[in-house]
Design an enzyme around this catalytic site. Structure first.
Site, PDB file in Angstrom:
ATOM      1  N   TYR A  20       0.824  -1.216   0.000  1.00 57.58           N
ATOM      2  CA  TYR A  20       0.000   0.000   0.000  1.00 57.58           C
ATOM      3  C   TYR A  20       0.863   1.273   0.000  1.00 57.58           C
ATOM      4  CZ  TYR A  20      -3.173   3.494   2.081  1.00 57.58           C
ATOM      5  OH  TYR A  20      -3.884   4.622   2.384  1.00 57.58           O
ATOM      6  N   ASN A  63       7.668  -9.982  -2.190  1.00 62.11           N
ATOM      7  CA  ASN A  63       7.337 -11.398  -2.386  1.00 62.11           C
ATOM      8  C   ASN A  63       5.827 -11.625  -2.412  1.00 62.11           C
ATOM      9  OD1 ASN A  63       6.633 -11.073   0.266  1.00 62.11           O
ATOM     10  ND2 ASN A  63       7.709 -12.872   1.031  1.00 62.11           N
ATOM     11  N   LYS A  78       2.226  -6.629   9.087  1.00 65.77           N
ATOM     12  CA  LYS A  78       1.793  -5.427   9.822  1.00 65.77           C
ATOM     13  C   LYS A  78       0.479  -5.556  10.586  1.00 65.77           C
ATOM     14  CE  LYS A  78      -0.946  -3.456   6.131  1.00 65.77           C
ATOM     15  NZ  LYS A  78      -1.491  -2.280   5.507  1.00 65.77           N
ATOM     16  N   SER A  81       6.590   3.252  13.218  1.00 64.01           N
ATOM     17  CA  SER A  81       5.157   3.434  13.486  1.00 64.01           C
ATOM     18  C   SER A  81       4.957   4.176  14.792  1.00 64.01           C
ATOM     19  CB  SER A  81       4.516   2.045  13.581  1.00 64.01           C
ATOM     20  OG  SER A  81       3.233   2.125  14.137  1.00 64.01           O
ATOM     21  N   ALA A  82       3.843   4.876  14.873  1.00 61.77           N
ATOM     22  CA  ALA A  82       3.468   5.548  16.124  1.00 61.77           C
ATOM     23  C   ALA A  82       3.275   4.554  17.256  1.00 61.77           C
ATOM     24  CB  ALA A  82       2.179   6.327  15.912  1.00 61.77           C
ATOM     25  N   TYR A 140       4.170  -7.083  16.895  1.00 61.30           N
ATOM     26  CA  TYR A 140       4.399  -6.238  15.710  1.00 61.30           C
ATOM     27  C   TYR A 140       5.136  -4.961  16.103  1.00 61.30           C
ATOM     28  CZ  TYR A 140       3.460  -2.551  12.357  1.00 61.30           C
ATOM     29  OH  TYR A 140       3.617  -1.476  11.512  1.00 61.30           O
ATOM     30  N   LYS A 185       9.177  -3.195  15.430  1.00 56.86           N
ATOM     31  CA  LYS A 185       9.562  -1.834  14.985  1.00 56.86           C
ATOM     32  C   LYS A 185      10.615  -1.247  15.928  1.00 56.86           C
ATOM     33  CE  LYS A 185       6.896  -1.715  11.416  1.00 56.86           C
ATOM     34  NZ  LYS A 185       7.505  -1.879  10.086  1.00 56.86           N
ATOM     35  N   ASN A 224      -1.656   7.349  11.092  1.00 56.81           N
ATOM     36  CA  ASN A 224      -2.642   6.472  10.431  1.00 56.81           C
ATOM     37  C   ASN A 224      -2.781   6.817   8.949  1.00 56.81           C
ATOM     38  OD1 ASN A 224      -3.275   6.303  13.396  1.00 56.81           O
ATOM     39  ND2 ASN A 224      -4.787   4.850  12.658  1.00 56.81           N
ATOM     40  N   ASN A 259      -8.683  -4.914   8.807  1.00 57.58           N
ATOM     41  CA  ASN A 259      -8.467  -4.645  10.231  1.00 57.58           C
ATOM     42  C   ASN A 259      -8.638  -3.171  10.538  1.00 57.58           C
ATOM     43  OD1 ASN A 259      -7.514  -7.296  11.019  1.00 57.58           O
ATOM     44  ND2 ASN A 259      -5.705  -6.850   9.786  1.00 57.58           N
TER      45      ASN A 259
END
Ligand code: NAD
Ligand code: WQD
Length: 338
Positions: free
Chosen positions: A11, A32, A84, A124-125, A148, A152, A177, A196
């Site tokens: 994305y 992949n 993720k 990530s936050a 997850y 990070k 986000n 999700n």
């Protein structure tokens, strides 16, 4: 610059490849397809008017990764490749540690083998845990309540140690986000199975693929009782990567973290209403119980990225919804139909 974009079929990666071409760089994609579809590649080529070089490889395979770097010889890497899904990481922690850590280690090792000195890492936050809002990069202790999120934090630490030993330049970009899609409607978020995240779920309800949205909790201590988040348009986020790349390539940064967010707190119900407005379609919802692990309020202090990278996220929530709707309504089955 020749830039290897790992997870470039995903994305955020796909939108970043487009912005890299727009800024005059030469992206090369490796993926992949563990969480993406080959169909995205034609779409990227259509938007950019180029045939973007692509390699299919699993980055947990060190040998293949070394070969890839030897062939491509990138000047910089943008490392998106990762699993993720927060909930899945709680159920399958080893899969997350194996995939995310091994990929990052292979990439770092391969950079050393070809003398590549610049890396941008998708953080990530979630690394701020339940820290004070607005969240800023100076928070002393990073913490996350999911495997997850902990991958990070660990990769941030690994890259910091590698930078100290080998004089590479590292940008740690902490996204809030990301939502929305490219304005062409040709690329966007294409989750496999039940989404999700909020925005793709809302989009699928509007499109009639799902009956209604369940709002996870309406009794939080927030203005309308639903959680607050810092949504930012994925194209703004992609532009942030180009700015960070150009900054670290000057060679003055060893390791630096930057928040990429708008610094605006937006509730779940505000998203639902904005989406109805942008699409002209109803989004039925019910208020359900709270979702385990959700924080009431998460938003960024984005001033460091503004001051040091000259980056601000300009696109509005209305833009995010309109672009998501254009993508969703013109590609009801995502890339699988292409
Ligand atoms: P995505 O799943 O759409 O993209 C990730 C891509 O990496 C996929 O195309 C997947 O096939 C690929 N990949 C995963 N493991 C791989 C491996 N071992 N070898 C090769 N390719 C592999 O996710 P996204 O939303 O584009 O996220 C990109 C990055 O940003 C991820 O690192 C994610 O953790 C991070 N991030 C995302 C968000 C978000 O809300 N989307 C927020 C903060 C951080
Ligand atoms: C946003 C809000 C939900 C779905 C996650 C990861 C985070 C980062 C971004 C990668 C929350 C509510 C959602 C639904 C709802 N990813 N919601 N009904 O949880 O802020 O962040 O993605 O690093 O690490 O945790 O994003 O989009 O899942 O949720 O009411 O069907 O929407 O409760 O308040 P979140 P989200």
């Amino acid at each position: 610059m020749k830039v290897l974009v790992t997870g470039g079929a995903g994305y955020i990666g796909s939108h970043t490849v487009v912005q890299l071409v727009e800024a005059g760089h030469e992206p090369v994609i490796v993926d992949n397809f563990v969480n993406s579809s080959p169909g995205v590649l034609d779409r990227i080529n259509e938007i950019t008017g180029r045939e973007i070089e692509f390699h299919e490889a699993d980055l947990t395979d060190v040998k293949k990764t070394l070969q890839l770097f030897d062939e491509v010889r990138p000047e910089a890497v943008i490392h998106f490749a990762s699993l993720k899904a927060v909930g899945e990481s709680v159920e399958k922690p080893l899969m997350y540690f194996r995939n995310n850590l091994d990929s990052a280690l292979s990439v770092a090792e391969a950079m050393g083998s070809v003398g590549c000195q610049n890396i941008i890492f998708s953080s990530s936050a979630t690394v701020y845990g339940d820290g004070d809002v607005p969240m800023n990069e100076n928070q002393e202790y990073l913490r996350s309540d999911s495997p997850y999120g902990r991958t990070k934090i660990m990769i941030e630490q690994i890259l910091t140690d590698v930078a100290a030993a080998h004089s590479i330049h590292v940008a740690l970009l902490r996204y809030f986000n990301p939502v929305g899609a490219h304005e062409s409607g040709l690329i966007g978020e294409d989750p496999l199975g039940i989404p999700n995240n909020l925005m793709p779920y809302v989009a699928q309800v509007a499109a009639g693929r799902r009956e209604r949205l369940t709002v996870h909790g309406g009794d939080y201590d927030t203005p309308d009782g639903t959680c607050l988040r810092d949504y930012l348009h994925v194209v703004d986020l992609a532009e942030g990567h180009v700015k960070a790349l150009e900054c670290i390539a000057e060679g003055n940064v060893s390791v630096r973290a930057w928040n990429l967010g708008r610094g605006r707190a937006v509730s779940v119900l505000e998203i639902v209403h904005a989406f109805k407005e942008a699409s002209g379609v109803d989004v039925p919802y019910v208020i359900g119980p709270r979702r385990a692990g959700d924080l009431p309020s998460v938003w960024a202090d984005p001033s460091r990225a503004r001051d040091e990278l000259g980056w601000t996220a300009e696109r509005t929530v209305a833009d995010m919804c309109a672009d998501t709707w254009r993508w969703q309504s013109s590609n009801p089955d995502g890339y699988r139909a292409s």
